[in-house]
Motif scaffolding. Structure first.
Motif, PDB file in Angstrom:
ATOM      1  N   MET A 106      -4.292  37.178  35.510  1.00 33.50           N
ATOM      2  CA  MET A 106      -4.533  36.081  34.576  1.00 33.50           C
ATOM      3  C   MET A 106      -3.254  35.697  33.825  1.00 33.50           C
ATOM      4  O   MET A 106      -3.029  34.521  33.516  1.00 33.50           O
ATOM      5  N   ALA A 107      -2.403  36.673  33.547  1.00 32.95           N
ATOM      6  CA  ALA A 107      -1.121  36.380  32.907  1.00 32.95           C
ATOM      7  C   ALA A 107      -0.257  35.518  33.818  1.00 32.95           C
ATOM      8  O   ALA A 107       0.449  34.610  33.343  1.00 32.95           O
ATOM      9  N   MET A 108      -0.305  35.780  35.110  1.00 33.77           N
ATOM     10  CA  MET A 108       0.478  34.985  36.058  1.00 33.77           C
ATOM     11  C   MET A 108      -0.033  33.556  36.121  1.00 33.77           C
ATOM     12  O   MET A 108       0.756  32.607  36.240  1.00 33.77           O
ATOM     13  N   VAL A 109      -1.345  33.374  36.049  1.00 34.60           N
ATOM     14  CA  VAL A 109      -1.892  32.009  35.993  1.00 34.60           C
ATOM     15  C   VAL A 109      -1.402  31.315  34.723  1.00 34.60           C
ATOM     16  O   VAL A 109      -0.948  30.169  34.757  1.00 34.60           O
ATOM     17  N   ALA A 110      -1.472  32.017  33.601  1.00 35.27           N
ATOM     18  CA  ALA A 110      -1.040  31.444  32.323  1.00 35.27           C
ATOM     19  C   ALA A 110       0.443  31.070  32.345  1.00 35.27           C
ATOM     20  O   ALA A 110       0.853  30.083  31.717  1.00 35.27           O
ATOM     21  N   ARG A 111       1.251  31.842  33.074  1.00 38.14           N
ATOM     22  CA  ARG A 111       2.699  31.574  33.168  1.00 38.14           C
ATOM     23  C   ARG A 111       3.031  30.562  34.263  1.00 38.14           C
ATOM     24  O   ARG A 111       4.184  30.361  34.609  1.00 38.14           O
ATOM     25  N   ARG A 112       1.989  29.935  34.835  1.00 39.12           N
ATOM     26  CA  ARG A 112       2.141  28.855  35.815  1.00 39.12           C
ATOM     27  C   ARG A 112       2.736  29.339  37.130  1.00 39.12           C
ATOM     28  O   ARG A 112       3.386  28.579  37.859  1.00 39.12           O
ATOM     29  N   ILE A 113       2.507  30.594  37.449  1.00 40.89           N
ATOM     30  CA  ILE A 113       3.009  31.149  38.710  1.00 40.89           C
ATOM     31  C   ILE A 113       2.074  30.803  39.870  1.00 40.89           C
ATOM     32  O   ILE A 113       2.500  30.681  41.020  1.00 40.89           O
ATOM     33  N   GLY A 114       0.779  30.625  39.592  1.00 39.25           N
ATOM     34  CA  GLY A 114      -0.160  30.306  40.645  1.00 39.25           C
ATOM     35  C   GLY A 114      -1.553  30.092  40.076  1.00 39.25           C
ATOM     36  O   GLY A 114      -1.756  30.017  38.866  1.00 39.25           O
ATOM     37  N   TRP A 115      -2.528  29.989  40.988  1.00 38.36           N
ATOM     38  CA  TRP A 115      -3.929  29.822  40.611  1.00 38.36           C
ATOM     39  C   TRP A 115      -4.741  30.934  41.263  1.00 38.36           C
ATOM     40  O   TRP A 115      -4.249  31.646  42.145  1.00 38.36           O
ATOM     41  N   ALA A 116      -5.985  31.104  40.804  1.00 39.17           N
ATOM     42  CA  ALA A 116      -6.771  32.225  41.308  1.00 39.17           C
ATOM     43  C   ALA A 116      -8.259  31.891  41.281  1.00 39.17           C
ATOM     44  O   ALA A 116      -8.693  30.913  40.667  1.00 39.17           O
ATOM     45  N   VAL A 117      -9.014  32.714  41.966  1.00 41.86           N
ATOM     46  CA  VAL A 117     -10.476  32.701  41.900  1.00 41.86           C
ATOM     47  C   VAL A 117     -10.906  33.961  41.169  1.00 41.86           C
ATOM     48  O   VAL A 117     -10.472  35.065  41.517  1.00 41.86           O
ATOM     49  N   THR A 118     -11.718  33.804  40.134  1.00 44.49           N
ATOM     50  CA  THR A 118     -12.220  34.944  39.372  1.00 44.49           C
ATOM     51  C   THR A 118     -13.668  34.663  39.000  1.00 44.49           C
ATOM     52  O   THR A 118     -14.327  33.825  39.624  1.00 44.49           O
ATOM     53  N   THR A 119     -14.188  35.335  37.986  1.00 47.55           N
ATOM     54  CA  THR A 119     -15.554  35.101  37.527  1.00 47.55           C
ATOM     55  C   THR A 119     -15.548  34.872  36.015  1.00 47.55           C
ATOM     56  O   THR A 119     -14.567  35.200  35.339  1.00 47.55           O
ATOM     57  N   PRO A 120     -16.629  34.338  35.452  1.00 46.48           N
ATOM     58  CA  PRO A 120     -16.680  34.153  33.996  1.00 46.48           C
ATOM     59  C   PRO A 120     -16.503  35.454  33.216  1.00 46.48           C
ATOM     60  O   PRO A 120     -15.859  35.459  32.162  1.00 46.48           O
ATOM     61  N   LEU A 121     -17.069  36.575  33.715  1.00 46.86           N
ATOM     62  CA  LEU A 121     -16.889  37.836  33.005  1.00 46.86           C
ATOM     63  C   LEU A 121     -15.418  38.241  33.010  1.00 46.86           C
ATOM     64  O   LEU A 121     -14.898  38.768  32.022  1.00 46.86           O
ATOM     65  N   GLY A 122     -14.737  37.990  34.121  1.00 51.22           N
ATOM     66  CA  GLY A 122     -13.298  38.254  34.169  1.00 51.22           C
ATOM     67  C   GLY A 122     -12.524  37.313  33.266  1.00 51.22           C
ATOM     68  O   GLY A 122     -11.591  37.720  32.574  1.00 51.22           O
ATOM     69  N   GLU A 148      -3.696  28.927  27.682  1.00 54.12           N
ATOM     70  CA  GLU A 148      -2.765  28.512  28.746  1.00 54.12           C
ATOM     71  C   GLU A 148      -3.445  28.360  30.104  1.00 54.12           C
ATOM     72  O   GLU A 148      -2.779  28.132  31.117  1.00 54.12           O
ATOM     73  N   VAL A 149      -4.782  28.478  30.129  1.00 54.08           N
ATOM     74  CA  VAL A 149      -5.512  28.475  31.406  1.00 54.08           C
ATOM     75  C   VAL A 149      -6.681  27.504  31.328  1.00 54.08           C
ATOM     76  O   VAL A 149      -7.340  27.386  30.290  1.00 54.08           O
ATOM     77  N   ASP A 150      -6.946  26.787  32.422  1.00 51.52           N
ATOM     78  CA  ASP A 150      -8.147  25.957  32.563  1.00 51.52           C
ATOM     79  C   ASP A 150      -9.069  26.594  33.593  1.00 51.52           C
ATOM     80  O   ASP A 150      -8.600  27.173  34.587  1.00 51.52           O
ATOM     81  N   ALA A 151     -10.378  26.469  33.378  1.00 50.58           N
ATOM     82  CA  ALA A 151     -11.372  27.005  34.306  1.00 50.58           C
ATOM     83  C   ALA A 151     -12.206  25.858  34.871  1.00 50.58           C
ATOM     84  O   ALA A 151     -12.531  24.907  34.159  1.00 50.58           O
ATOM     85  N   PHE A 152     -12.570  25.968  36.165  1.00 50.01           N
ATOM     86  CA  PHE A 152     -13.293  24.905  36.858  1.00 50.01           C
ATOM     87  C   PHE A 152     -14.319  25.512  37.811  1.00 50.01           C
ATOM     88  O   PHE A 152     -14.194  26.668  38.230  1.00 50.01           O
TER      89      PHE A 152
END
Length: 321
Positions: free
Chosen positions: A232-248, A258-262
């Motif tokens: 999640m830190a890497m997503v926030a630092r604009r290194i990439g995107w990921a698939v996770t879950t709401p609990l995560g 620093e993160v958007d969820a869709f």
């Protein structure tokens, strides 16, 4: 004395309206009809003799009085939810030993609460609790190293292990803030950002990889991360995107700015969080722990998640036993 028209349901509706700005979304979050949501708000404003929401704006906006009242209402609701979950103390005084493993997604908030509740009941018991990734917990319950385990389900039946479903946790897409600007072709907007994978030995990584394969999505393999917070830190630092879950996502609250969820731009899927017990532990104890966990998950994870991500209403939910 509290005014007669100030009700718990009215406060919950106001909280949902404040977070979503929409009667329709507030209805989805609270499980009420849209007319019932509007009526609850009218009743609350009448009881307080003031407008909490500027009804002439779309999306709805809080009035200055509404902003002031919201902080107090949220604090009161948080305390009521905590009290409700902690009233479900189990009668486990008869146990001489209990070992339980919990998925590390719950480390921030839920595990400390469960430990406190258990400690009140385990008055004459040798107690052991571990937190670990789901695959490790499932291995330990299968090997009879644990009496109870709470983890993501692998979707398979293990001989000698019973499963009690707790919650449905749908997968979502997380991307750097502003990287996705709207429109239908989400994947095209992410083409210049690498996909950040969970370590494939982890159960969540295996679930995601299997679904991507079913959708015939062949994403380049560059990053494989074993730590959820690091990912999640890497997503926030604009290194990439990921698939996770709401609990995560809720576990990584420090990165939310620093993160958007869709919703996923491909076929949706979800994991199930379950309680597992050895077959010789079937009966009252695992059923009681499971019911307590459902209350805790609903109050301290699902409700806050829906306040931030109301479009998950009906998809992120507690499962009946």
């Amino acid at each position: 004395m509290i005014s007669k028209g100030v009700t718990l349901r009215g406060l919950e509706v106001f909280e949902a309206l404040a977070s979503t700005g929409s009667v329709a979304q507030a209805a989805a979050v609270t499980g009420l009809s849209q007319p019932a949501v509007s009526q609850q708000l009218r009743n609350l404003e009448t009881a307080l003799a003031t407008d909490l929401i500027d009804h002439g704006k779309r999306p709805m906006r809080l009035t200055p009085a509404g902003h002031s009242f919201l902080g107090r209402a949220e604090a009161a609701l948080a305390q009521l939810r905590l009290a409700q979950s902690e009233l479900a103390v189990m009668d486990l005084a008869h146990l001489s030993a209990l070992s339980i493993g919990l998925i590390d997604d719950f480390d921030n908030d839920l595990t400390p609460r469960l430990v406190t509740i258990l400690a009140d009941s385990l008055t004459h018991c040798k107690f052991k609790l571990i937190t670990a990734p789901s695959h490790k917990i499932l291995e330990d319950i299968a090997d009879k190293k644990l009496h109870l385990a709470i983890a993501a389900s692998a979707g398979t039946v293990t001989e000698g292990v019973l499963e009690y479903p707790l919650a449905r946790d749908p997968f979502i897409l997380v991307a750097p803030k502003g990287a996705i600007k709207g429109g239908d072709d989400v994947m095209a907007q992410l083409v210049n950002l690498p996909f950040l994978r969970y370590e494939k030995n982890q159960l969540i990584g295996r679930l995601i990889e299997a679904h991507l394969a079913r959708q015939k999505l062949d994403l380049p393999e560059r990053f494989e991360i074993g730590s959820h917070l690091a990912l999640m830190a890497m997503v926030a630092r604009r290194i990439g995107w990921a698939v996770t879950t709401p609990l995560g996502y809720m576990r990584a609250v420090r990165f939310h700015d620093e993160v958007d969820a869709f919703t996923l731009p491909f076929k949706p899927f979800a994991r199930t969080i379950s309680l597992f017990a050895g077959a010789d532990w079937a009966g009252e104890v695992p059923a009681s722990v499971a019911q307590t966990m459902r209350r805790l998950i609903d109050a301290h994870m699902i409700t806050p998640a829906l306040a931030q991500l109301p479009w998950l209403a009906g998809d992120l939910r507690v499962l009946d036993g």
